[in-house]
Design an enzyme around this catalytic site. Sequence first.
Site, PDB file in Angstrom:
ATOM      1  CE  LYS A 111      -4.428  -1.612   1.672  1.00  0.00           C
ATOM      2  NZ  LYS A 111      -5.535  -1.437   2.616  1.00  0.00           N
ATOM      3  CE  LYS A 170      -8.348 -12.957  -4.187  1.00  0.00           C
ATOM      4  NZ  LYS A 170      -7.961 -12.906  -2.771  1.00  0.00           N
ATOM      5  CE  LYS A 216     -12.224  -2.589  -3.712  1.00  0.00           C
ATOM      6  NZ  LYS A 216     -12.234  -3.347  -2.506  1.00  0.00           N
TER       7      LYS A 216
END
Length: 338
Positions: free
Chosen positions: A118, A200, A203
Amino acid sequence: MDNASEKKKVMLSGIQPSGDLHLGNYLGAVKNWAELPDQFDCYYFMADLHTITVRQEPKELRRRSTTQLAQYIACGLDPEKNTLFLQSHVHEHAELGWILNCYTMFGELSRMTQFKDKSAKHADNINGGLFTYPALMAADILLYQADYVPVGEDQKQHCELTRNIAIRFNNLYGETFKVPEPYIPKVGARIMSLSNPASKMSKSDPQGCVFLMDSPEELARKFKRAVTDSDTERCVRFDPENKPGVANLMNIYSSVTGKSYSEIEAEFDGKGYGVFKPQVGEAVIESLRPIREEAEHIIADKAYLQEVYTQGAQKASAVARRTLRKVYKKIGLVEKPF
Ligand code: TRP
């Protein structure tokens, strides 16, 4: 049976209200959670305090925190059987989070792969909260004396750190926290992206992602465009290594219809992908239709949603308070006289 063994084990998981739910969340996780409350005492919360470690649009965060809760209820998480709440409504999370910060080492936090990922992704906002995120997550879990934490692969490292924090604290002050275990369900499909079957469903790749709130037209379009394989045989056969696109669609079809792979192979024997793909789309549309309709219904009923998260927070807080009081006492804080 004595009292202790009669008591259900505690299951807890947090979900960041950072986007709409998709088929991978549903088939891989939530659908299975709906089966758990007979066996376990289940807590699920929207981890809104975790979400703000990455900059959010306030209006959107507020909207998603409740619409996501509505989607979970529509997927079968019954508020009568599960404790459903918003993390920020139970202030004990932030309080224990602070305390556990003081029992979590800089080195441990530096090793977290999610922090590294992140901070690479949001290089302009590497804030303290992003760094100490796992201490808050440990507080979420330990407040409820959770036995099991159902999480995906990506959260295993955080669960491991939570265990280490609990053990460290217990060694210093005596038994205080239950040491939790990650819970990997026996069943649970791993759903891949429709546009890239090697990764995978996520979104962040909306074309390959089947959102529960997508319209039937949108879903039909996404399945029609789903990537199949460029092998010459072009038949529906389960071979994840050589035909990952077809295998993913078969997995999805099997999960929503209950049919086995050999039944599916027989059903599409002699038919090409042009028949197979729309048929998988149709099956998904039909299985998601009641969920989407129910979610829309719940989202429109603000009073009901508010009642659910109010009761959830009250129930959660009663449990969390007990643990927090114990912790305050053990570490030497003066008991609050009011
Ligand atoms: N970190 C989790 C995620 O990103 C969300 C989360 C927050 C969580 N607190 C938790 C998961 C406690 C399990 C238990 O998916």
